[in-house]
Motif scaffolding. Structure first.
Motif, PDB file in Angstrom:
ATOM      1  N   LYS A  16       0.847  -1.192   0.000  1.00  0.00           N
ATOM      2  CA  LYS A  16       0.000   0.000   0.000  1.00  0.00           C
ATOM      3  C   LYS A  16       0.883   1.242   0.000  1.00  0.00           C
ATOM      4  CE  LYS A  16      -4.025  -2.019   2.196  1.00  0.00           C
ATOM      5  NZ  LYS A  16      -5.004  -1.891   3.294  1.00  0.00           N
ATOM      6  N   ASP A  17       0.359   2.314  -0.588  1.00  0.00           N
ATOM      7  CA  ASP A  17       1.090   3.579  -0.586  1.00  0.00           C
ATOM      8  C   ASP A  17       0.838   4.324   0.725  1.00  0.00           C
ATOM      9  OD1 ASP A  17      -1.413   4.836  -0.808  1.00  0.00           O
ATOM     10  OD2 ASP A  17      -1.177   5.243  -2.946  1.00  0.00           O
ATOM     11  N   TRP A  22      -3.801   0.481  -2.521  1.00  0.00           N
ATOM     12  CA  TRP A  22      -2.934  -0.568  -3.064  1.00  0.00           C
ATOM     13  C   TRP A  22      -2.186  -0.066  -4.281  1.00  0.00           C
ATOM     14  CZ3 TRP A  22      -1.553  -4.656  -0.512  1.00  0.00           C
ATOM     15  CH2 TRP A  22      -2.388  -5.176   0.469  1.00  0.00           C
ATOM     16  N   ARG A  23      -0.884  -0.291  -4.291  1.00  0.00           N
ATOM     17  CA  ARG A  23      -0.078  -0.009  -5.481  1.00  0.00           C
ATOM     18  C   ARG A  23      -0.303  -1.138  -6.473  1.00  0.00           C
ATOM     19  NH1 ARG A  23       5.696   1.285  -2.582  1.00  0.00           N
ATOM     20  NH2 ARG A  23       5.009   3.125  -1.448  1.00  0.00           N
ATOM     21  N   ARG A  24       0.125  -0.927  -7.681  1.00  0.00           N
ATOM     22  CA  ARG A  24       0.048  -2.000  -8.667  1.00  0.00           C
ATOM     23  C   ARG A  24       0.929  -3.151  -8.186  1.00  0.00           C
ATOM     24  NH1 ARG A  24      -0.587  -0.183 -14.671  1.00  0.00           N
ATOM     25  NH2 ARG A  24      -0.068  -2.370 -14.806  1.00  0.00           N
TER      26      ARG A  24
END
Length: 57
Positions: A16-17, A22-24
């Motif tokens: 997660k950022d 969620w990030r890719r």
């Protein structure tokens, strides 16, 4: 098996950022290819670059 399961790719890791989104995901195939490339660079010093690389499909 549902129709979507054929389109899913295994992931190596996800995170997660700073905002909790969620990030890719980093797909497993891409991750392994990157690790193999780095290993190949290090193995080049003693003539084993080809042993460290993973063949791409």
């Amino acid at each position: 098996m549902d129709d979507d399961s054929c389109n899913k790719r295994p992931i190596a890791h996800a995170a997660k950022d700073a905002n909790g989104q969620w990030r890719r995901p980093h797909h497993l195939e891409d991750h392994l290819a990157g690790v193999a490339a780095v290993a190949g660079c290090h193995a080049r010093a003693f003539g084993a670059e080809d042993w460290a690389r993973v063949p791409r499909r």
